[in-house]
Design an enzyme around this catalytic site. Structure first.
Site, mmCIF file in Angstrom:
data_model
loop_
_atom_site.group_PDB
_atom_site.id
_atom_site.type_symbol
_atom_site.label_atom_id
_atom_site.label_comp_id
_atom_site.label_asym_id
_atom_site.label_seq_id
_atom_site.Cartn_x
_atom_site.Cartn_y
_atom_site.Cartn_z
ATOM 1 N N GLU A 188 -3.269 -16.081 -4.979
ATOM 2 C CA GLU A 188 -1.835 -15.823 -5.062
ATOM 3 C C GLU A 188 -1.029 -16.557 -3.996
ATOM 4 O O GLU A 188 0.204 -16.433 -3.976
ATOM 5 C CB GLU A 188 -1.572 -14.310 -4.908
ATOM 6 C CG GLU A 188 -2.325 -13.416 -5.876
ATOM 7 C CD GLU A 188 -1.843 -13.539 -7.311
ATOM 8 O OE1 GLU A 188 -0.630 -13.764 -7.506
ATOM 9 O OE2 GLU A 188 -2.676 -13.420 -8.231
ATOM 10 N N ASP B 65 2.922 -11.397 -17.596
ATOM 11 C CA ASP B 65 2.332 -10.298 -18.364
ATOM 12 C C ASP B 65 1.247 -10.770 -19.317
ATOM 13 O O ASP B 65 0.292 -10.037 -19.587
ATOM 14 C CB ASP B 65 3.404 -9.563 -19.177
ATOM 15 C CG ASP B 65 4.405 -8.823 -18.314
ATOM 16 O OD1 ASP B 65 4.244 -8.814 -17.080
ATOM 17 O OD2 ASP B 65 5.355 -8.253 -18.889
ATOM 18 N N ASP C 96 1.635 -5.548 -9.791
ATOM 19 C CA ASP C 96 2.380 -6.340 -8.802
ATOM 20 C C ASP C 96 3.626 -5.668 -8.226
ATOM 21 O O ASP C 96 4.397 -6.320 -7.521
ATOM 22 C CB ASP C 96 2.712 -7.735 -9.338
ATOM 23 C CG ASP C 96 3.270 -7.729 -10.740
ATOM 24 O OD1 ASP C 96 3.531 -6.641 -11.279
ATOM 25 O OD2 ASP C 96 3.446 -8.828 -11.305
ATOM 26 N N ASP D 200 -3.142 -6.372 -19.996
ATOM 27 C CA ASP D 200 -2.096 -7.358 -19.730
ATOM 28 C C ASP D 200 -2.535 -8.197 -18.535
ATOM 29 O O ASP D 200 -3.170 -7.681 -17.595
ATOM 30 C CB ASP D 200 -0.772 -6.674 -19.407
ATOM 31 C CG ASP D 200 -0.146 -5.982 -20.611
ATOM 32 O OD1 ASP D 200 -0.728 -6.060 -21.714
ATOM 33 O OD2 ASP D 200 0.927 -5.360 -20.442
ATOM 34 N N HIS E 260 7.553 -12.153 -9.082
ATOM 35 C CA HIS E 260 6.157 -12.356 -9.466
ATOM 36 C C HIS E 260 6.011 -12.246 -10.975
ATOM 37 O O HIS E 260 5.315 -13.050 -11.610
ATOM 38 C CB HIS E 260 5.257 -11.330 -8.765
ATOM 39 C CG HIS E 260 3.798 -11.653 -8.836
ATOM 40 N ND1 HIS E 260 2.953 -11.061 -9.744
ATOM 41 C CD2 HIS E 260 3.025 -12.510 -8.115
ATOM 42 C CE1 HIS E 260 1.715 -11.522 -9.578
ATOM 43 N NE2 HIS E 260 1.739 -12.401 -8.588
ATOM 44 N N CYS E 261 6.699 -11.298 -11.570
ATOM 45 C CA CYS E 261 6.598 -11.073 -13.018
ATOM 46 C C CYS E 261 7.131 -12.246 -13.833
ATOM 47 O O CYS E 261 6.566 -12.594 -14.872
ATOM 48 C CB CYS E 261 7.380 -9.818 -13.416
ATOM 49 S SG CYS E 261 6.714 -8.279 -12.771
ATOM 50 N N HIS F 247 1.770 -2.267 -14.369
ATOM 51 C CA HIS F 247 1.136 -3.458 -13.824
ATOM 52 C C HIS F 247 0.888 -3.318 -12.335
ATOM 53 O O HIS F 247 1.398 -2.408 -11.675
ATOM 54 C CB HIS F 247 2.002 -4.689 -14.116
ATOM 55 C CG HIS F 247 2.160 -4.964 -15.586
ATOM 56 N ND1 HIS F 247 3.317 -5.466 -16.146
ATOM 57 C CD2 HIS F 247 1.296 -4.790 -16.623
ATOM 58 C CE1 HIS F 247 3.155 -5.593 -17.452
ATOM 59 N NE2 HIS F 247 1.944 -5.192 -17.771
ATOM 60 N N ASN G 152 7.907 -6.960 -5.549
ATOM 61 C CA ASN G 152 7.416 -7.954 -6.504
ATOM 62 C C ASN G 152 7.898 -9.350 -6.094
ATOM 63 O O ASN G 152 8.972 -9.791 -6.486
ATOM 64 C CB ASN G 152 7.942 -7.561 -7.889
ATOM 65 C CG ASN G 152 7.303 -8.321 -9.011
ATOM 66 O OD1 ASN G 152 7.698 -9.433 -9.309
ATOM 67 N ND2 ASN G 152 6.320 -7.716 -9.644
#
Length: 325
Positions: A5, A91, A212, A162, A314-315, A210, A269
């Protein structure tokens, strides 16, 4: 090529808000996104307001221009009329090593979301990337439940997850067991990746949905954790030896009308440009201070409707290439 990351970001997909909508309610949407709603009539359906779409696209375009000025190549999904949205590429797709993995999405309305990325994946394949789609799930009614909300609403009948249930730390992969990721999904991922990787299944941390807004991996040995969800007892064993930043309470950026699709912790996030630089919501001054104490510079930006649409920096991104050591 992307192993973690935090390595220097070189190529990224940034989402688009065009045609974002809440589809007609089926059992998957009812049990995953709206399990807590007692009355189905409380659920708003149909296209998001045009003001939300326009302002979000404006903010995403600003993010793209910034990344391009940082010598990051930016790819965008097709602005097609999808059943859900192409706002959160994180996602539905993840790159692990040299492999693009399309995830077996939890919601029926999102099964073909990666069609918006098809042309760019073909180009990556031509340049040497491996490209695979996890087994498309049947998503039968029996895969969902909301009779007992003390349990996960996603049952363990076939591999379902996901991509946003996953974080990468080189050969260690964190996988959140939640309403959008089941045990069989983790088994499929481990079997597919092989013995070179270790998939660490995170249990009893956060069910909706999720990973994150709960954990961010900032660099080797340093993570950012949500103190309302993670503690010393439920923390993944893999992270116990890491240095930790306990995220201060995030400032509420608000949401549009009744479209509340993320908690205030969406402020956690963030997107790493490298192990010393992150893009973060500009209202999160306390978080910026904490990151600075650990030698991380924050680039403050805005996504006005991150809570409305259910995703922040991040998403709305998926890194395709990070410069690996």
């Amino acid at each position: 090529m992307s192993y973690n990351e935090w390595d220097p970001l070189k190529k990224v997909i940034v989402g688009v808000a065009d045609n974002a909508k809440i589809p007609d309610i089926d059992i998957s949407l009812r049990c995953v996104n709206y399990a807590d709603k007692k009355d189905e009539t409380e659920i708003i359906k149909g296209p998001y307001p045009q003001k939300v779409i326009d302002e979000t696209n404006e903010d995403l375009d600003t993010l793209c221009k910034f990344l391009q000025n940082e010598s990051v190549e930016v790819l965008r999904p097709e602005r097609n009329d999808c059943k859900y949205y192409n706002y959160c590429p994180r996602d539905s797709v993840i790159v692990i090593g040299d492999t693009i993995i399309e995830s077996p999405m939890t919601l029926r309305a999102r099964q073909h979301e990666t069609y918006g990325f098809r042309e760019m994946f073909i180009e990556e394949m031509k340049n040497g990337a491996r490209w695979v789609s996890a087994p498309k799930p049947m998503l039968k009614d029996e895969s969902y439940q909301r009779d007992d909300l003390s349990k996960l609403t996603l049952n363990n009948l076939e591999p379902i997850f996901d991509a946003a249930n996953i974080l990468r730390a080189n050969n260690d992969i964190l996988y959140l067991l939640s309403n959008t990721g089941n045990e069989l999904g983790a088994i499929w991922l481990q079997n597919f990746l092989g013995s070179e990787y270790k998939v660490h299944v995170i249990r009893d941390v956060y069910s909706y949905i999720h990973i994150d807004s709960t954990i961010a991996l900032l660099r080797e040995g340093l993570c950012l954790l949500n103190p309302e969800r993670v503690n010393e007892d439920n923390m993944p064993e893999f992270l116990k030896s890491w240095d930790k930043i306990w995220c201060p309470p995030c400032k509420d950026i608000g949401y549009y009308g009744d479209y509340n699709h993320a908690s205030t912790w969406v402020g956690l996030n963030l997107l790493s440009l490298d192990e010393r630089t992150v893009v973060v919501d500009r209202k999160q001054e306390k978080l910026v201070e904490q990151l600075s104490k650990h030698g991380i510079m924050s680039i403050p930006m805005r996504l006005r409707h991150a809570r409305t649409l259910g995703g922040s920096f991040h998403c709305v991104t998926t890194d395709i290439h990070r410069e690996s050591k």
